[in-house]
Design a protein around this motif. Structure first.
Motif, PDB file in Angstrom:
ATOM      1  N   UNK A 267      13.320   7.734  13.710  1.00 49.62           N
ATOM      2  CA  UNK A 267      12.381   7.018  14.569  1.00 49.62           C
ATOM      3  C   UNK A 267      11.072   7.794  14.578  1.00 49.62           C
ATOM      4  N   UNK A 268       9.920   7.069  14.488  1.00 51.77           N
ATOM      5  CA  UNK A 268       8.618   7.698  14.298  1.00 51.77           C
ATOM      6  C   UNK A 268       7.694   7.441  15.484  1.00 51.77           C
ATOM      7  N   UNK A 269       6.796   8.384  15.737  1.00 51.98           N
ATOM      8  CA  UNK A 269       5.701   8.198  16.690  1.00 51.98           C
ATOM      9  C   UNK A 269       4.576   9.152  16.312  1.00 51.98           C
ATOM     10  N   UNK A 270       3.342   8.822  16.763  1.00 54.15           N
ATOM     11  CA  UNK A 270       2.164   9.618  16.423  1.00 54.15           C
ATOM     12  C   UNK A 270       1.421  10.021  17.697  1.00 54.15           C
ATOM     13  N   UNK A 271       0.776  11.177  17.622  1.00 50.14           N
ATOM     14  CA  UNK A 271      -0.220  11.560  18.623  1.00 50.14           C
ATOM     15  C   UNK A 271      -1.477  12.002  17.885  1.00 50.14           C
ATOM     16  N   UNK A 272      -2.642  11.722  18.489  1.00 51.59           N
ATOM     17  CA  UNK A 272      -3.919  12.159  17.937  1.00 51.59           C
ATOM     18  C   UNK A 272      -4.598  13.005  18.993  1.00 51.59           C
ATOM     19  N   UNK A 273      -4.825  14.254  18.663  1.00 53.80           N
ATOM     20  CA  UNK A 273      -5.386  15.226  19.607  1.00 53.80           C
ATOM     21  C   UNK A 273      -4.581  15.263  20.903  1.00 53.80           C
ATOM     22  N   UNK A 274      -3.244  15.181  20.743  1.00 54.16           N
ATOM     23  CA  UNK A 274      -2.345  15.313  21.885  1.00 54.16           C
ATOM     24  C   UNK A 274      -2.110  14.039  22.666  1.00 54.16           C
ATOM     25  N   UNK A 275      -2.792  12.953  22.326  1.00 58.08           N
ATOM     26  CA  UNK A 275      -2.630  11.697  23.050  1.00 58.08           C
ATOM     27  C   UNK A 275      -1.768  10.730  22.229  1.00 58.08           C
ATOM     28  N   UNK A 276      -0.786  10.045  22.869  1.00 65.46           N
ATOM     29  CA  UNK A 276       0.074   9.098  22.128  1.00 65.46           C
ATOM     30  C   UNK A 276      -0.766   8.027  21.449  1.00 65.46           C
ATOM     31  N   UNK A 277      -0.354   7.686  20.205  1.00 65.33           N
ATOM     32  CA  UNK A 277      -1.097   6.683  19.437  1.00 65.33           C
ATOM     33  C   UNK A 277      -0.240   5.441  19.205  1.00 65.33           C
ATOM     34  N   UNK A 278       0.859   5.568  18.423  1.00 66.34           N
ATOM     35  CA  UNK A 278       1.751   4.420  18.217  1.00 66.34           C
ATOM     36  C   UNK A 278       3.143   4.925  17.865  1.00 66.34           C
ATOM     37  N   UNK A 279       4.079   4.005  17.728  1.00 67.75           N
ATOM     38  CA  UNK A 279       5.476   4.345  17.383  1.00 67.75           C
ATOM     39  C   UNK A 279       5.849   3.714  16.051  1.00 67.75           C
ATOM     40  N   UNK A 280       5.042   3.954  15.062  1.00 70.79           N
ATOM     41  CA  UNK A 280       5.278   3.422  13.723  1.00 70.79           C
ATOM     42  C   UNK A 280       5.219   4.557  12.706  1.00 70.79           C
ATOM     43  N   UNK A 281       5.529   4.219  11.478  1.00 70.28           N
ATOM     44  CA  UNK A 281       5.480   5.219  10.412  1.00 70.28           C
ATOM     45  C   UNK A 281       4.054   5.474   9.944  1.00 70.28           C
ATOM     46  N   UNK A 282       3.107   4.574  10.295  1.00 73.53           N
ATOM     47  CA  UNK A 282       1.771   4.652   9.730  1.00 73.53           C
ATOM     48  C   UNK A 282       0.699   4.680  10.810  1.00 73.53           C
ATOM     49  N   UNK A 283      -0.446   5.260  10.462  1.00 72.13           N
ATOM     50  CA  UNK A 283      -1.664   5.211  11.268  1.00 72.13           C
ATOM     51  C   UNK A 283      -2.739   4.546  10.424  1.00 72.13           C
ATOM     52  N   UNK A 284      -3.445   3.549  11.014  1.00 71.25           N
ATOM     53  CA  UNK A 284      -4.510   2.868  10.279  1.00 71.25           C
ATOM     54  C   UNK A 284      -5.712   2.692  11.197  1.00 71.25           C
ATOM     55  N   UNK A 285      -6.866   3.198  10.736  1.00 69.03           N
ATOM     56  CA  UNK A 285      -8.136   3.019  11.453  1.00 69.03           C
ATOM     57  C   UNK A 285      -9.077   2.317  10.490  1.00 69.03           C
TER      58      UNK A 285
END
Length: 456
Positions: A267-285
């Motif tokens: 199971x995956x999740x991301x943080x950017x500069x310590x703040x939660x971003x999403x719970x997916x395998x990928x980050x897209x901006x």
């Protein structure tokens, strides 16, 4: 050795001839072969028939007895036969599945595993007296399909032990194990016991995941079990973030993917500069800016193993990079003077280097650079320094090159004709050329006016 007759003299009494004839008669009698017993076939499956075939028994046989084992104990007697009375007597080991043949051979029907071993044919004759002849009978089990039993169907890597048992366990049977259709390799983490019928995986790893088969075999038959599938939960391993790039161009899209070896799937999740971003395998901006700089952390977990892992990647958004240009006060310089060239770029924090005639320019005792390479100074300048100069600026993603600037160097060809004279001569020539042009224009205007006044 010569036969006894060759040792006799030419003339001998008749008593000597009789003795010689007797010796020759004894010498020519063939030696009788030793009695033996042969198992036919040499090995037999349980439930089948085997014949213990006797060979070379003496003609003056008076009696014979069959025993199980090498001794002559009554408790081991199977059957005996008296030639004089032609009567057979059964012993304590007679089961009714034995048949005695007139030539002394013994037929065993529907044999069992317990009938494996040594058999003793004990014979009595006037010439040989009492003699025992031995034969070994090998009875092997008829193998049915074995099965694999396990204390668990799933295990966690590095934590659990697994015990696999091949059933049934039979005598005179060899057991082999296979994993994923290949023979199980020797491993410090595995133990075989109970005649190889038990396989113990002391501390399972992901390499032990797959279908297990046990094979039972003997010289006469073989059978393999239905595969037993062992599932091994593992991970998540330390995740990796793709692509490996650290720098991304401002205004362009940013895509990051996180991957970790894990079973079941992590199971995956991301943080950017310590703040939660999403719970997916990928980050897209979609469109980046410098505000997207920072630390991007991918967090992975596996509920089946109860383990977590993470990795962090620093991302830097790089500004767009316009083409630089070169500032120079004079593009024509007198030899032995100096020149300054400045590379002008709208960006800070870029790398700068210079080229001369498309070759990288290096510092010398005459060629120097400012601390950030923005300014190039050549002092003193020589005629060899005439040519094309360019500066190139670069950030971690792209580079841009300025338009070329051509630098001319005026030099003194000889001592009798100084450079100042050349310059003065050049200026005088330019003045004379200008006066000539002005005179021509005046002449043309005069005749044009004259022609107009004479027109009727």
């Amino acid at each position: 050795m010569e036969p006894p007759s060759s040792l006799l003299p030419t003339c001998v009494p008749w008593q000597g001839l009789l003795l010689s004839a007797s010796l020759l008669t004894i010498y020519s009698i063939p030696t009788m072969a030793e009695p033996t017993v042969e198992s036919m076939p040499p090995a037999v499956l349980e439930g089948k028939t085997v014949l213990l075939l006797a060979h070379n028994l003496p003609d003056d046989l008076s009696a014979y007895r069959w025993f199980k084992g090498e001794g002559l104990l009554d408790k081991d007697l199977i059957i005996m036969y008296d030639m004089k009375s032609q009567e057979a007597r059964h012993g304590k080991l007679y089961s009714g599945r034995e048949t005695l043949h007139p030539n002394g051979s013994l037929m065993l029907y529907n044999v069992t595993l317990e009938q494996s071993g040594v058999y003793n044919l004990n014979i009595h004759s006037a010439d040989l007296g009492q003699k025992s002849v031995f034969v070994d009978v090998s009875v092997y089990p008829l193998l049915s399909k074995p099965s694999v039993r396990s204390n668990r169907t799933a295990a966690v890597e590095g934590r659990d032990a697994v015990e696999l048992t091949c059933e049934p366990r039979l005598l005179k049977t060899t057991y082999l194990w296979q994993l994923n259709g290949k023979q199980l390799p020797d491993d410090n983490g595995t133990i075989l016991s109970q005649g190889n019928t038990t396989l113990t995986l002391l501390e399972v790893s992901r390499h032990f995941k797959g279908p297990y088969e046990c094979e039972a075999k003997n010289p006469l038959s073989a059978s393999r079990s239905i595969p037993f599938s062992l599932d091994v939960f593992y991970g998540p391993d330390t995740p990796e973030i793709f692509p490996p790039n650290k720098y991304f161009e401002e205004g362009k899209s940013l895509w990051l993917s996180c991957q970790a070896e894990s079973h079941p799937k992590a199971q995956y999740s991301w943080t950017i500069n310590g703040k939660p971003w999403n719970s997916k395998e990928e980050v897209f901006i979609h469109k980046t800016s410098v505000s997207n700089n920072g630390l991007y952390a991918c967090l992975v977990s596996n509920p089946a193993t109860g383990r977590n892992n993470s990795t962090v990647k620093e991302i830097t958004i790089v500004e767009e990079l316009p083409k630089p240009h070169i500032q120079i006060k004079n593009r024509t310089v007198l030899e032995h003077h100096f020149v300054d060239l400045t590379c002008v770029s709208e960006n800070t924090g870029v790398s700068i280097w210079w080229t001369f005639n498309n070759k990288r320019l290096e510092a010398t005792d005459r060629v120097t650079f400012s601390w950030n390479n923005r300014r190039l100074t050549i002092d003193p300048i020589t005629k060899k320094d005439a040519g094309t100069y360019q500066c190139e600026v670069a950030n971690p993603l792209v580079s841009r090159t300025s338009d070329p600037v051509n630098l001319a160097v005026l030099y003194q060809p000889s001592e009798s004709f100084p450079v100042s004279a050349l310059v003065a001569a050049g200026m005088a020539a330019e003045v004379l050329a200008g006066l000539a042009i002005l005179g021509g224009l005046a002449y043309f205007a005069f005749f044009k006016k004259l022609d107009t006044s004479q027109t009727p």
